[in-house]
Design a protein around this motif. Structure first.
Motif, mmCIF file in Angstrom:
data_model
loop_
_atom_site.group_PDB
_atom_site.id
_atom_site.type_symbol
_atom_site.label_atom_id
_atom_site.label_comp_id
_atom_site.label_asym_id
_atom_site.label_seq_id
_atom_site.Cartn_x
_atom_site.Cartn_y
_atom_site.Cartn_z
ATOM 1 N N THR A 22 44.980 48.209 14.539
ATOM 2 C CA THR A 22 45.873 47.099 14.854
ATOM 3 C C THR A 22 47.262 47.576 15.242
ATOM 4 O O THR A 22 47.939 46.951 16.068
ATOM 5 C CB THR A 22 46.001 46.154 13.645
ATOM 6 N N GLU A 23 47.690 48.668 14.650
ATOM 7 C CA GLU A 23 49.017 49.209 14.931
ATOM 8 C C GLU A 23 49.038 50.119 16.155
ATOM 9 O O GLU A 23 50.073 50.689 16.493
ATOM 10 C CB GLU A 23 49.525 49.978 13.712
ATOM 11 N N GLY A 24 47.886 50.270 16.812
ATOM 12 C CA GLY A 24 47.822 51.139 17.984
ATOM 13 C C GLY A 24 47.782 52.610 17.644
ATOM 14 O O GLY A 24 47.930 53.465 18.527
ATOM 15 N N LYS A 84 53.502 48.149 19.662
ATOM 16 C CA LYS A 84 53.734 48.647 18.300
ATOM 17 C C LYS A 84 53.705 50.172 18.268
ATOM 18 O O LYS A 84 54.503 50.807 17.566
ATOM 19 C CB LYS A 84 52.673 48.075 17.356
ATOM 20 N N TYR A 85 52.780 50.746 19.010
ATOM 21 C CA TYR A 85 52.679 52.209 19.051
ATOM 22 C C TYR A 85 53.980 52.826 19.561
ATOM 23 O O TYR A 85 54.505 53.785 18.972
ATOM 24 C CB TYR A 85 51.513 52.615 19.952
ATOM 25 N N GLU A 86 54.507 52.285 20.646
ATOM 26 C CA GLU A 86 55.727 52.842 21.227
ATOM 27 C C GLU A 86 56.939 52.636 20.318
ATOM 28 O O GLU A 86 57.833 53.478 20.259
ATOM 29 C CB GLU A 86 55.993 52.215 22.600
ATOM 30 N N LEU A 87 56.953 51.519 19.590
ATOM 31 C CA LEU A 87 58.097 51.234 18.713
ATOM 32 C C LEU A 87 58.239 52.269 17.615
ATOM 33 O O LEU A 87 59.353 52.566 17.162
ATOM 34 C CB LEU A 87 57.938 49.833 18.100
ATOM 35 N N LYS A 88 57.099 52.848 17.185
ATOM 36 C CA LYS A 88 57.128 53.756 16.044
ATOM 37 C C LYS A 88 57.965 55.011 16.287
ATOM 38 O O LYS A 88 58.419 55.636 15.341
ATOM 39 C CB LYS A 88 55.695 54.161 15.671
ATOM 40 N N SER A 89 58.156 55.383 17.553
ATOM 41 C CA SER A 89 58.943 56.594 17.837
ATOM 42 C C SER A 89 60.372 56.262 18.252
ATOM 43 O O SER A 89 61.121 57.138 18.682
ATOM 44 C CB SER A 89 58.264 57.430 18.926
ATOM 45 N N VAL A 90 60.765 54.973 18.080
ATOM 46 C CA VAL A 90 62.102 54.524 18.476
ATOM 47 C C VAL A 90 62.978 54.335 17.240
ATOM 48 O O VAL A 90 62.534 53.775 16.235
ATOM 49 C CB VAL A 90 62.016 53.186 19.252
#
Length: 454
Positions: A22-24, A84-90
């Motif tokens: 779900t979180e990618g 969501k996946y991209e947000l995790k590295s921001v």
């Protein structure tokens, strides 16, 4: 391997992979985050009870992951999982980073005028937008973990997963030791795992070092940098993917008889809730399907063990939908061939997620077969007739009945008469005649059986 009992740790670790989906994140993210967090707990000399709570908090940290999927997809006009996946590295506590993220993720591929309108709508929501999304996720996650009934500190850790040491986190802006220790460990463990999996060991050290004292507790960062100084740790981490590999880190292991539904059923209900929360159109669908499946086995005179298996298969049957974009699940019109192909992957993913649970093999097979049809036109294995697991035939009838009886984004809910008429046309060609006959008899003679009580 003991096929008559089930390790609680293995069960939760197995199901944690649905949350990764779900979180990618790649399958195993929560398992590896758990391993990192347990190493930190050991370094801090946490007691057995605290480490037990930490273990389950780490595996279930994303239990609220589906609560904001619809909003993410709607606001950004993109696949909720990729966003969501991209947000995790921001570093989203910095405005410039948040703005760059919003520009990159909002309606990618759409004309610029359309994109700018969507970006402006997000900007008008202001900082409250981030707070809303995090609060939905963390509050719902904490509530679901609490519903399990056998943890006490873990829900609070999940609730505070996105709080930051300097007070810049969400949703409450807690700072320093106001944030529960287990929540601080969750935050660091998941972040370093993500940076390691995407960018390598040095990135996992750098992100901790650069956010020391801002996002992360300095003491925890120092412990992490000390233990990760040797690349041996990352070699061990790379080998960690399977549920049974992390199960031994539960300091208070518990073995369940495979048919111990007193513990298994609440866990299945929690994950069914996670699935059904992803789209407002499927609210309570898994629970209703499970209830109908059990009612059908009762009418058919099946033994109690099969009745309980039908209930569990119904609860788990759409687990793989956590890997399907909300752009597809919530689409108000016909699906394109590519979108149809994407949604048709979900039964196979359901099986993939449940497969490690050897004692529940029959339930996994039945849950994954709910879109198979007697004439072979179903999916994902295109099984025919008697080759379709009996449990799958039962869940298929229950699933079709519920889907037709409730509204979808592309049509209204249908009456019982219309539902039966449509399903009757598929009797013997697509749906089991015996199971359909049980449904028809029940709806006409004992309709109260098909009114879920919870």
């Amino acid at each position: 391997m003991n096929t008559r009992s089930l390790s609680l740790a293995t069960l939760i670790a197995t199901l944690s992979r649905a949350l990764d989906l779900t979180e990618g994140e790649p399958l195993g993210h929560a398992i590896r985050s758990c391993w990192i967090g347990m190493q930190l707990g050991e370094a801090l000399s946490l007691g057995e009870d605290e480490r037990h709570e930490l273990f389950y908090a780490l595996l279930l940290k994303d239990a609220g992951c589906s609560a904001n999927s619809h909003q993410v997809s709607e606001w950004f006009g993109t696949d909720d999982r990729s966003a969501k996946y991209e947000l995790k590295s921001v570093n989203w506590s910095r405005l410039s980073h948040a703005v760059r993220y919003a520009v990159a993720q909002t309606k990618p591929g759409a004309p610029w005028r359309e994109r700018l309108t969507a970006i402006a709508n997000i900007a008008r929501r202001g900082p409250q937008a981030a707070r809303t999304l995090v609060e939905m996720r963390c509050t719902r996650g904490a509530d679901l973990v609490r519903e399990l009934g056998w943890v006490s500190l873990a829900p609070d850790a999940v609730l505070n997963l996105d709080e930051h040491w300097d007070g810049s986190g969400q949703p409450r802006g807690l700072r320093g030791h106001e944030i529960p220790l287990l929540g601080r460990i969750l935050s660091l463990a998941q972040t370093v795992e993500m940076f390691w999996s995407r960018f390598g060991p040095e990135a996992a050290r750098d992100v901790a070092r650069s956010r020391r004292g801002s996002w992360f507790d300095p003491e925890l960062v120092d412990a992490w940098l000390s233990m990760s100084a040797d690349d041996t740790l990352f070699t061990q981490l790379a080998a960690l993917n399977l549920p049974h590999q992390i199960a031994s880190y539960d300091p208070k292991p518990r073995s369940l008889p495979w048919d111990d539904h007193a513990v298994l059923l609440p866990i299945a209900q929690v994950f069914a809730d996670i699935v059904d929360t992803k789209s407002s159109w499927t609210a309570s669908h898994s629970w209703r399907t499970a209830h109908y499946a059990k009612s059908l086995t009762e009418i058919l005179g099946e033994p109690p063990a099969l009745q309980e298996a039908a209930l569990l298969a119904g609860l788990f049957h759409d687990l793989g939908k956590l890997g399907v974009s909300n752009l597809i699940l919530d689409k108000p019109g016909p699906l394109s061939p590519a979108e149809r192909a994407a949604i048709e992957t979900h039964p196979q993913m359901t099986y993939t997620l449940l497969e490690p649970l050897v004692p529940l093999h029959m339930i996994a097979e039945g849950a994954a077969a709910h879109h198979e049809r007697l004439d072979g036109t179903g999916y994902y294995r295109h099984l025919k007739g008697p080759h379709i697991p009996y449990l799958g035939q039962i869940v298929a009838v229950a699933d079709v009945h519920d889907a037709l009886a409730h509204a979808r984004p592309y049509r209204r809910a249908l009456s019982t008469e219309d539902v039966l008429a449509i399903m009757r046309s598929d009797r013997t060609t697509k749906l089991s005649p015996d199971v359909f006959d049980a449904l028809e008899w029940g709806l006409l003679n004992q309709p109260e059986r098909f009114v879920p009580t919870a």
